[in-house]
Design a protein around this motif. Structure first.
Motif, mmCIF file in Angstrom:
data_model
loop_
_atom_site.group_PDB
_atom_site.id
_atom_site.type_symbol
_atom_site.label_atom_id
_atom_site.label_comp_id
_atom_site.label_asym_id
_atom_site.label_seq_id
_atom_site.Cartn_x
_atom_site.Cartn_y
_atom_site.Cartn_z
ATOM 1 N N THR A 51 0.907 -1.242 -0.022
ATOM 2 C CA THR A 51 -0.007 0.157 0.068
ATOM 3 C C THR A 51 0.985 1.254 0.076
ATOM 4 O O THR A 51 1.727 1.420 0.762
ATOM 5 C CB THR A 51 -1.015 -0.019 1.195
ATOM 6 N N THR A 52 0.626 2.125 -0.942
ATOM 7 C CA THR A 52 1.288 3.214 -1.059
ATOM 8 C C THR A 52 0.333 4.455 -0.667
ATOM 9 O O THR A 52 -0.607 4.351 -1.045
ATOM 10 C CB THR A 52 1.605 3.768 -2.383
ATOM 11 N N HIS A 53 0.958 5.363 0.274
ATOM 12 C CA HIS A 53 0.201 6.582 0.781
ATOM 13 C C HIS A 53 0.506 7.707 -0.288
ATOM 14 O O HIS A 53 1.738 8.239 -0.430
ATOM 15 C CB HIS A 53 0.531 6.740 2.283
ATOM 16 N N LEU A 54 -0.463 8.436 -0.581
ATOM 17 C CA LEU A 54 -0.208 9.631 -1.619
ATOM 18 C C LEU A 54 -0.916 10.901 -0.803
ATOM 19 O O LEU A 54 -1.883 10.650 -0.024
ATOM 20 C CB LEU A 54 -1.025 9.577 -2.757
ATOM 21 N N ASP A 55 -0.259 11.972 -0.927
ATOM 22 C CA ASP A 55 -0.803 13.393 -0.686
ATOM 23 C C ASP A 55 -0.986 14.107 -1.753
ATOM 24 O O ASP A 55 -0.135 14.278 -2.624
ATOM 25 C CB ASP A 55 0.385 14.015 0.299
ATOM 26 N N ASP A 56 -2.398 14.455 -2.221
ATOM 27 C CA ASP A 56 -2.781 15.142 -3.128
ATOM 28 C C ASP A 56 -3.938 15.908 -2.562
ATOM 29 O O ASP A 56 -4.987 15.738 -2.550
ATOM 30 C CB ASP A 56 -3.073 14.475 -4.224
ATOM 31 N N ASP A 57 -3.655 17.221 -1.984
ATOM 32 C CA ASP A 57 -4.562 18.191 -1.525
ATOM 33 C C ASP A 57 -5.458 18.622 -2.292
ATOM 34 O O ASP A 57 -6.510 18.680 -2.066
ATOM 35 C CB ASP A 57 -3.924 19.025 -0.717
ATOM 36 N N LYS A 58 -5.006 18.760 -3.638
ATOM 37 C CA LYS A 58 -5.882 19.172 -4.619
ATOM 38 C C LYS A 58 -7.249 18.264 -4.955
ATOM 39 O O LYS A 58 -8.273 18.575 -4.980
ATOM 40 C CB LYS A 58 -5.399 19.454 -5.783
ATOM 41 N N LEU A 59 -7.041 16.927 -5.009
ATOM 42 C CA LEU A 59 -8.151 16.007 -5.255
ATOM 43 C C LEU A 59 -8.971 15.677 -3.773
ATOM 44 O O LEU A 59 -10.010 15.743 -4.074
ATOM 45 C CB LEU A 59 -7.019 14.510 -5.595
ATOM 46 N N THR A 60 -8.193 15.723 -2.724
ATOM 47 C CA THR A 60 -8.907 15.441 -1.689
ATOM 48 C C THR A 60 -9.891 16.846 -1.265
ATOM 49 O O THR A 60 -10.975 16.435 -0.754
ATOM 50 C CB THR A 60 -8.180 14.965 -0.337
ATOM 51 N N GLN A 61 -9.261 17.954 -1.579
ATOM 52 C CA GLN A 61 -10.249 18.952 -1.344
ATOM 53 C C GLN A 61 -11.525 18.969 -2.387
ATOM 54 O O GLN A 61 -12.560 19.371 -2.163
ATOM 55 C CB GLN A 61 -9.428 20.257 -1.618
ATOM 56 N N ALA A 62 -11.202 18.572 -3.752
ATOM 57 C CA ALA A 62 -12.401 18.426 -4.633
ATOM 58 C C ALA A 62 -13.254 17.354 -4.141
ATOM 59 O O ALA A 62 -14.504 17.659 -4.145
ATOM 60 C CB ALA A 62 -11.912 18.041 -5.805
ATOM 61 N N VAL A 63 -12.746 16.190 -3.392
ATOM 62 C CA VAL A 63 -13.741 15.356 -2.751
ATOM 63 C C VAL A 63 -14.593 15.958 -1.742
ATOM 64 O O VAL A 63 -15.716 15.832 -1.386
ATOM 65 C CB VAL A 63 -12.936 14.103 -2.305
ATOM 66 N N ARG A 64 -13.906 16.611 -0.749
ATOM 67 C CA ARG A 64 -14.464 17.393 0.177
ATOM 68 C C ARG A 64 -15.578 18.519 -0.289
ATOM 69 O O ARG A 64 -16.808 18.704 0.295
ATOM 70 C CB ARG A 64 -13.509 18.242 1.171
ATOM 71 N N ARG A 65 -15.304 19.346 -1.386
ATOM 72 C CA ARG A 65 -16.185 19.966 -1.800
ATOM 73 C C ARG A 65 -17.513 19.597 -2.408
ATOM 74 O O ARG A 65 -18.513 19.806 -2.320
ATOM 75 C CB ARG A 65 -15.633 21.056 -2.835
#
Length: 158
Positions: free
Chosen positions: A116-130
């Motif tokens: 399992t690889t952990h990625l940080d992509d705030d742009k993507l996760t912020q889109a999910v939150r929105r």
């Protein structure tokens, strides 16, 4: 503004254990010998580990049987304190290599080897939150899991 992607210095070994201890103590919790053992075992796995895997590793290290229920309680505390992440689809846990950073989580889970690889992509996760907020949902801590095949397992065998 959130970064599309960011990197962290990821402490390992004793440095990671110290970072975890400091983070837990700042949250008002104690860093007990059992919590240190559970964290050490969790951090020692190279892929997500179940509570039973961790209990077995700690039991061997301690020379006495450690119940998985005790490990589950500690893991719940670790997840709440940002010391560990739960890989939902695998019912397993990984140590958070940067416990001082709070952000949403993206896991790439290999169906072949379990890596399992952990990625940080705030742009993507912020889109999910929105998107969630757009339908009146209040997201607490989004975790995105992508199942597939890692680069190593996808390579053809000669």
């Amino acid at each position: 503004m959130a970064h599309a992607h960011h990197d962290h210095h990821e402490p390992q070994g004793d440095d990671l254990a110290r970072a975890a201890q400091q983070t837990l103590e700042r949250s008002g919790e104690q860093w007990t010998a059992m919590r240190a053992s559970v964290f050490g075992a969790l951090a020692g796995f190279d892929k997500p580990a179940s509570a039973y895997d961790i209990a077995d590793a700690v039991s061997k290290r301690e020379g006495r049987r450690i119940a998985a229920n005790s490990v589950y309680r500690i893991l719940d505390l670790f997840v709440g304190a940002n010391l560990a992440r739960r890989v939902e689809s695998a019912n397993a846990y990984v140590a958070n290599a940067h416990p001082d950073c709070r952000h949403d989580c993206i896991f790439l889970v290999c169906d072949v080897c379990g890596q399992t690889t952990h990625l940080d992509d705030d742009k993507l996760t912020q889109a999910v939150r929105r998107a969630a907020e757009g339908v009146g949902f209040v997201p607490e801590r989004p975790v995105i899991e992508v199942r597939g095949t890692c680069a190593i397992c996808a390579q053809p065998v000669n």
